[in-house]
Enzyme design. Sequence first.
Site, short mmCIF file in Angstrom:
data_model
loop_
_atom_site.label_atom_id
_atom_site.label_comp_id
_atom_site.label_asym_id
_atom_site.label_seq_id
_atom_site.Cartn_x
_atom_site.Cartn_y
_atom_site.Cartn_z
N ASP A 67 7.46 -9.71 4.37
CA ASP A 67 7.99 -9.32 3.08
C ASP A 67 8.65 -10.55 2.46
OD1 ASP A 67 8.59 -6.26 1.90
OD2 ASP A 67 9.70 -7.91 0.95
N LYS A 101 15.34 -7.58 3.77
CA LYS A 101 14.52 -6.49 4.33
C LYS A 101 13.96 -6.90 5.69
CE LYS A 101 11.94 -3.54 1.16
NZ LYS A 101 10.69 -3.47 0.41
N THR A 109 1.96 -1.08 -6.54
CA THR A 109 1.28 -1.27 -7.83
C THR A 109 1.93 -0.32 -8.84
OG1 THR A 109 -0.41 0.32 -7.09
CG2 THR A 109 -0.96 -2.01 -6.91
N LEU A 123 0.22 24.36 -4.67
CA LEU A 123 0.18 25.43 -5.65
C LEU A 123 1.59 25.99 -5.80
CD1 LEU A 123 -2.37 26.31 -7.11
CD2 LEU A 123 -2.58 28.24 -5.55
N GLY A 131 7.06 24.90 -10.14
CA GLY A 131 8.46 24.51 -10.27
C GLY A 131 8.60 23.37 -11.25
N CYS A 159 3.86 7.71 -6.92
CA CYS A 159 2.39 7.73 -6.81
C CYS A 159 1.72 8.61 -7.86
CB CYS A 159 2.00 8.17 -5.41
SG CYS A 159 2.70 7.11 -4.14
#
Length: 432
Positions: free
Chosen positions: A30, A35, A86, A249, A252, A259
């Site tokens: 990284d 990190k 991304t 399904l 709410g 994502c």
Amino acid sequence: MKITVIGTGYLGATHAAAMAELGHDVLGLDVDQSKVDRLNSGEVPFFEPGLPELLKRNLETGRLRFTTSYGEVGRFGDVHFVCVGTPQKKGEFAADLTYVDAAVQSLLPVLRAGSLVVGKSTVPLGTAARISEQVERMGASLVWNPEFLREGFAVEDTLNPDRIVMGAEAEPAAKHLCEVYQTILDRGVPLVVTDFATAELVKVAANSFLATKISFINAMAEVCEATGADVTQLAKALSYDVRIGGKFLHAGLGFGGGCLPKDIRAFMARAGELGVDQALSFLKEVDEINKRRRARMVDLTRELCDGSLAGMRVAVLGAAFKPNSDDIRDSPALDVALAIQRAGSAVRVYDPQAMDNARVSYPTLGYSASAIEAARGADVVLHLTEWEEFRELEPEVLSEVVNERRIVDGRNALDREKWRDAGWTYRALGRS
Ligand code: UGA
């Protein structure tokens, strides 16, 4: 095998630890030194169930470590996984490939001939073909191997995936990657080897389908609200049809996270460039339905507060975009919290894991150390992320601290009768 993993976010850190668990020697990279230091000392920089144990176990074997040096990565690895983010470009729908391009540009000069580069990041169609040319110039090969893990189940999904997809131009490259996943493939996990474009497409098509399914049931919730029907019973009845199924399904507040929202937008943007924008125009509606749920949540809260949110004290239960995660990217819960604050309410948020992230990104919101503290003195309680801890809340206990017994269940996850029996006014999205 000698493997490197570039990028140590939810995807990369999990992938690195999982590859070591499979018996490979793994070097994670990284660009963020802090990190890397945390990971090397056995600390996962985010919340992911099971990952701290997996990380520690594999650090102890000596098969896993982390670095910031691309030079080291080039010397170490035969197979290099690219796992960087991304995100959505600021002000547009398209994906921002800055991190993927930077990772590839840093890797190219240190790449050994005969090595394999494996793209796992979610990218616009055509990216793999472009990167492949650069990689091949160095005498190496590229395979595009999309990742389908869910946050909150990342370890399980990586070690026991439901399928492995590989986009490759040459058979030896795909075979090389099969060796990496041999123990998983030996268990009979389905493998699809295809071309670059199809592999890229599988990923965005899967996320588009999931987003569409959620928005479908949320569109039904809108109809339910207009007719007095109950969306949870509707979903249950639909789920018995095996062609439809019950997963994704759950009506709410809709989908958020790093994502689904950005992937459907990037897919639309890319389709436009490819001249097939009409094929994906339905995704615009999927996105709109999803956004309307957040607005409806604010309206419902206002209705419950006799028409005005000004001067109300509102408890918000949940900040993460979904339970079992501390990820607040495009979090529906925080979006609603902010809108309610802007409408003049004092908002107090509590989340079991996402408090630190929420405080940094939403510093103007109020925060409490527990659900009870958030609810103390509240005129209305909003249930926005369905953590187990919130399902287990006893209405009688909350009754003692709130100003008014009013709750809006944004996730259709609480026991409606239990709350009503305890004297609460209970409202939800898609059912009365
Ligand atoms: C999603 C996909 O499920 C993964 O397969 C994929 O690998 C990942 O994106 C990715 O592209 O990296 P994730 O974002 O971790 O995974 O979360 P999901 O479990 O898909 O949930 C997404 C959102 O949909 C959450 O906000 C969740 O609350 C919401 N959701 C989910 C609903 O509103 N209703 C449902 O029935 C299911």
